[in-house]
Motif scaffolding. Structure first.
Motif, PDB file in Angstrom:
ATOM      1  N   ALA A 553       0.830  -1.206   0.000  1.00  0.00           N
ATOM      2  CA  ALA A 553       0.000   0.000   0.000  1.00  0.00           C
ATOM      3  C   ALA A 553       0.865   1.257   0.000  1.00  0.00           C
ATOM      4  O   ALA A 553       0.537   2.254  -0.656  1.00  0.00           O
ATOM      5  CB  ALA A 553      -0.925  -0.005   1.210  1.00  0.00           C
ATOM      6  N   ASP A 554       1.983   1.234   0.718  1.00  0.00           N
ATOM      7  CA  ASP A 554       2.861   2.397   0.802  1.00  0.00           C
ATOM      8  C   ASP A 554       3.597   2.675  -0.503  1.00  0.00           C
ATOM      9  O   ASP A 554       4.138   3.770  -0.694  1.00  0.00           O
ATOM     10  CB  ASP A 554       3.894   2.206   1.925  1.00  0.00           C
ATOM     11  CG  ASP A 554       3.258   2.235   3.305  1.00  0.00           C
ATOM     12  OD1 ASP A 554       2.099   2.698   3.415  1.00  0.00           O
ATOM     13  OD2 ASP A 554       3.902   1.782   4.265  1.00  0.00           O
ATOM     14  N   THR A 555       3.641   1.698  -1.394  1.00  0.00           N
ATOM     15  CA  THR A 555       4.360   1.870  -2.660  1.00  0.00           C
ATOM     16  C   THR A 555       3.421   1.801  -3.860  1.00  0.00           C
ATOM     17  O   THR A 555       3.867   1.578  -4.992  1.00  0.00           O
ATOM     18  CB  THR A 555       5.462   0.797  -2.797  1.00  0.00           C
ATOM     19  OG1 THR A 555       4.881  -0.495  -2.628  1.00  0.00           O
ATOM     20  CG2 THR A 555       6.544   0.999  -1.749  1.00  0.00           C
ATOM     21  N   GLY A 556       2.132   1.950  -3.631  1.00  0.00           N
ATOM     22  CA  GLY A 556       1.175   1.991  -4.727  1.00  0.00           C
ATOM     23  C   GLY A 556       0.820   0.648  -5.316  1.00  0.00           C
ATOM     24  O   GLY A 556       0.290   0.569  -6.427  1.00  0.00           O
ATOM     25  N   LYS A 557       1.113  -0.443  -4.579  1.00  0.00           N
ATOM     26  CA  LYS A 557       0.800  -1.790  -5.073  1.00  0.00           C
ATOM     27  C   LYS A 557       0.057  -2.552  -3.972  1.00  0.00           C
ATOM     28  O   LYS A 557       0.573  -3.517  -3.407  1.00  0.00           O
ATOM     29  CB  LYS A 557       2.082  -2.509  -5.473  1.00  0.00           C
ATOM     30  CG  LYS A 557       2.877  -1.791  -6.564  1.00  0.00           C
ATOM     31  CD  LYS A 557       4.193  -2.496  -6.841  1.00  0.00           C
ATOM     32  CE  LYS A 557       4.952  -1.830  -7.972  1.00  0.00           C
ATOM     33  NZ  LYS A 557       5.404  -0.467  -7.628  1.00  0.00           N
ATOM     34  N   THR A 612       3.242  -8.589  -7.883  1.00  0.00           N
ATOM     35  CA  THR A 612       2.532  -7.814  -8.898  1.00  0.00           C
ATOM     36  C   THR A 612       2.285  -8.704 -10.112  1.00  0.00           C
ATOM     37  O   THR A 612       2.971  -9.708 -10.315  1.00  0.00           O
ATOM     38  CB  THR A 612       3.335  -6.577  -9.331  1.00  0.00           C
ATOM     39  OG1 THR A 612       4.616  -7.002  -9.812  1.00  0.00           O
ATOM     40  CG2 THR A 612       3.526  -5.603  -8.188  1.00  0.00           C
ATOM     41  N   PRO A 667       6.841   4.623 -12.011  1.00  0.00           N
ATOM     42  CA  PRO A 667       5.664   3.774 -11.807  1.00  0.00           C
ATOM     43  C   PRO A 667       4.619   3.975 -12.903  1.00  0.00           C
ATOM     44  O   PRO A 667       4.334   5.094 -13.318  1.00  0.00           O
ATOM     45  CB  PRO A 667       5.129   4.241 -10.446  1.00  0.00           C
ATOM     46  CG  PRO A 667       6.324   4.783  -9.737  1.00  0.00           C
ATOM     47  CD  PRO A 667       7.165   5.420 -10.807  1.00  0.00           C
TER      48      PRO A 667
END
Length: 822
Positions: A553-557, A612, A667
């Motif tokens: 969540a902290d890295t956009g995934k 991912t 990203p």
């Protein structure tokens, strides 16, 4: 009535077994056909009893006689002789990652919810735990089913299923056995089994086992001057089998097991040995390293290194220096960062694997007068497992304060409870037959951090849960006396939750997710004659999606989606050649939304990557299994498997770093910062992994087993057997640069078999193969993103230099085993 769960429950199976050792030796007349000399068993692969040579399924299977023949100890041995199954003891007897037909996952078992795609079953019940320590002397049969089994067998059987069928009691006579095994490395195993009737309709069996082995002499930890790698298991299982009528049957099984394994034999290939892909994510960007090595990765074969782990205090109090981490000059001039990289105290609060396990199952079958059969299967697992290791896998022991665990100490405990319920209704056999079922699975897991202050319970960190609900059906139709077809399908819904807590018990992260899927499977089976069948399969499968937790969540995934597969398979099973039974299968896998590893750009404890869906791929494969009875005394089994894996598209974050001189991928795009010119790189930077092979997958596998049995006198037979297996290299990651080398493992056994006893001498790993079992991409500790230490320019990947850790392979062992049957 014989219970389905006792015969071959809830798994697709097919096996051609040689006759028993005694029968083979005493039979002096050579058979004229394969059916005369090779026994064909009945199986319930499609949840109904069928003859082996009528089943359109690709599977490797092993009876208890075969297990005894070759002295199999665990799934590791099973994999050597199963075409298409690759199994690596990468983390000792924990965190297992079986790979079937080239399909695996680097993060499987490491991150919650990420799974290998190959499902375990014990007596037909779905089992999500580790199985290496199961008592093989308590196993009646093992079946390795290849290809998507999602339609009938559900979650995580995306690439196949591995079913362990335990022994059931004898309703006729009291029988049993006692076994003793002694081998090098102080290995000693004692087991006993007893079975018999309690009443005219109730029978019971009891099995006990005590297994211990020390570490290999080559596994001496240079930090503590002690040998690591010992294993210890004690287990007991009880089975009650009731047949109160010819229409109703019930079986209950309870197993209790305790594992206590010592420090696992991991070794490290440091960043100083990196030899390819120059760039800023290298030791040269860290002034404290004193190194000018500007390579970001290692290309080539991973070789053995000394084991150097801080699992206890340093034996002599003198640090064992790791290249690139100087003892006396770790901090650059003028830096004020605190800490020491070589504390000589114990760096880990817990080491090895400790497991307290309870497995129970209940199976009931009822058949109506009209021929309809109703089956109910219940399963329960209570697993309390503690694992610990020196997480940087080196003599670096980076501590912030006395009495604290070292940075990257990987010590944790998991409490897991699994429950499964499956209900199945089958119609009578006929030209049109059908089956319908419902499945429910629930898992609840609590994770704890073990510390020096609390090495037993630990500090509560997070809770996760998985719930899977499904309905499925199968329809069989006989078009003619030679052609029949089957259509199977499953609809499933899976829900996952993750809740994380701080040390005070406050919730810091809470998320849930839902995934639905429909997985069909269609089969055509053509019986050419009594000795040969041809079959074709089209099947779909899914690997579960999941939640990446706060790190993602902290890295956009925050989440990752289901991985999906469509398989096309053609096969033939034939006994047309005298005394030979062969199966050949050819398949093509089309894979989408492949779940792979994405490195994080910020340090977050032991979690360094998230899952991912990075692309798509394909697998072209061939499998061959041959059983042969050359003479009345000589028999053999041979296998070969090809799994030619390839990414057809995909973009990987670190692939960009490797090809851009240490740039960072933007990203959501396929480009990023590019420092190629700084290092004279002329090839355009790219994140593409198209054309690369899947990690953890070996392209070629082969095995051979030969046994010669001859009468000595009276009831005595002498037997001699040899075996060999080959597995080609495995790439560590999607980059296809570093790899575990190929390995050839050989064994031999000779002995005497009497009417009710057996003694044999054996050798495992006869040629002392020392290729590492498996390697994982890792980090060069203690270099992390502290601005005062890293000299890379702005916009560069300034993460820790890449390194690798591996699991060492046990060397040659010579031993003796003895069995007495009564």
């Amino acid at each position: 009535m014989t219970l389905i769960i006792r015969k071959l429950p809830l798994a697709i199976a097919s096996v051609l077994m040689t006759q028993s050792l005694t029968t083979l030796a005493q039979d002096t007349a050579a058979a004229s056909t394969a059916e005369d000399s090779l026994e064909v068993i009945e199986v319930t692969s499609r949840k109904k009893v069928e003859s082996l040579n009528r089943i359109p399924v690709a599977v490797s299977a092993f009876s208890d006689a075969m297990i005894e023949q070759q002295g199999f100890q665990s799934i590791d041995d099973i994999a050597r002789f199963s075409s298409g199954l690759s199994f690596s003891k990468a983390f000792g007897r924990a965190t297992e990652r079986p790979v079937i037909r080239g399909m695996g996952n680097v993060l499987a078992g490491i991150q919650f919810g990420v799974e290998s795609g190959a499902a375990y079953f014990i007596d037909g019940n779905y089992y999500s735990g580790d199985v290496q320590s199961l008592d093989m002397s308590d196993i009646a049969r093992v079946e390795v089913v290849k290809g998507p089994q999602s339609a009938l067998y559900g979650r995580n059987s995306y690439s196949g299923a591995i079913n362990f069928i335990t022994k059931g009691p004898d309703h006729g006579d009291f029988t049993g056995n006692v076994k003793l095994n002694l081998a090098q490395d102080s290995e000693r195993t004692a087991s006993a089994y007893i079975s018999g009737p309690l009443t005219d309709w109730l029978a019971a069996s009891l099995s006990v086992r005590d297994y211990q082995v020390d570490g290999d002499d080559d596994w001496r930890n240079i930090v503590t001057d002690e040998i690591v790698g010992g294993e210890d298991t004690r287990s007991v299982s009880l089975v009650l089998d009731a047949e109160p009528s010819d229409k109703f049957g019930l079986r209950f099984r309870l197993q209790s097991q305790e594992d206590r394994d010592e420090t696992r034999p991991f070794f490290f290939t440091p960043s100083s040995e990196n030899n390819c892909a120059p760039g800023y994510r290298s030791l040269s960007s860290w002034a404290a390293s004193g190194s000018a090595n500007n390579f970001q990765y290692f290309c080539g074969e991973i070789k053995n290194q000394p084991i150097a782990l801080n699992d206890k205090a340093d034996a002599d109090g003198i640090p064992n220096e790791v290249p690139g981490v100087p003892v006396n000059s770790f901090l650059p001039s003028g830096s004020t960062f605190f800490g020491t990289p070589y504390d000589t105290a114990d760096g880990t609060a817990y080491d090895g694997v400790g497991r307290d396990l309870i497995i129970s199952s209940l199976a009931m079958d009822y058949e109506t007068d009209a021929g309809y059969a109703l089956s109910l299967a219940l399963g329960y697992r209570d697993d309390d497992t503690s694992t610990g290791s020196d997480g940087d896998n080196t003599s670096v022991n980076y501590t912030f304060a006395p009495g604290q665990e070292a940075f990257f100490a990987n010590t944790s405990r998991q409490e897991t409870k699994d429950k499964t319920v499956e209900l199945t209704l089958r119609s009578p056999e006929g030209k049109l037959a059908w089956m319908a079922g419902a499945f429910y699975y629930d898992q609840d897991r609590d994770n704890f951090d073990l510390t020096f202050e609390d090495t037993k319970v630990g500090i509560f960190q997070d809770n996760s849960s998985v719930t899977n609900k499904a309905i499925y059906a199968s329809v069989d139709y006989q078009f003619s006396d030679k052609l029949d077809g089957t259509f199977e399908a499953r609809w499933a819904e899976e829900e996952k939750t993750v809740t994380e807590f701080d040390p005070s018990g406050q919730v810091t992260f809470d998320a849930d997710g839902n995934w639905n899927n429909f997985t069909p499977r269609a089969t055509l089976n053509y019986r050419y004659d009594d000795s040969t069948i041809f079959y074709g399969i089209v099947a779909q499968g899914v690997k579960p999606g999941g939640i990446n937790g706060s790190a993602g969540a902290d890295t956009g995934k925050p989440t990752y989606e289901q991985e999906e597969i469509t398989t096309y398979e053609l096969g033939i099973k034939t006994s047309a050649l005298d005394n030979v039974y062969a199966t050949v299968s050819m398949f093509y896998n089309d894979v989408t939304d492949v779940q792979l590893t994405t490195p994080l750009n910020v340090p977050s404890g032991n979690i360094t990557s998230v899952a991912t869906n990075q692309g798509a791929g394909e697998v072209l494969g061939l499998e061959l299994d041959v059983n042969a009875q050359f003479t009345d005394k000589l028999s053999g089994r041979f296998t070969y498997a090809l799994a030619d894996t390839k990414f057809t598209k995909g973009c990987d974050d670190f692939q960009w770093s490797l090809t851009s001189g240490g740039g960072v991928l933007t990203p959501g795009t396929t480009t990023g910062t590019d420092f190629s010119a700084d290092f004279g790189i002329t090839t355009p930077a790219s994140c593409s992994i198209e054309g690369n092979a899947f990690p953890l997958s070996s392209k070629h596998q082969a095995s051979a087993f030969l046994e010669y049995i001859t009468p000595i006198s009276g009831e005595l037979d002498a037997f001699f057997n040899v075996d060999a297996s080959y597995e080609s290299k495995k790439y560590v990651q999607v980059h296809n640069l570093a790899y575990v080398p190929s390995a050839i493992i050989m064994g031999a056994r000779m002995g005497v078999n009497g009417e009710n006893w057996r003694v044999s001498l054996y050798a495992r790993n006869l040629t002392d193969e020392d290729a590492p079992i498996l390697t994982s991409r890792w980090l060069g500790i203690p270099y992390f993103t502290f601005s005062s230490l890293n000299t890379a320019p702005e916009g560069a990947d300034n993460g820790s230099p890449r390194a690798f850790f591996s699991a060492a392979r046990r060397g040659r062992q010579v031993g003796i085993d003895m069995t007495y049957r009564f």
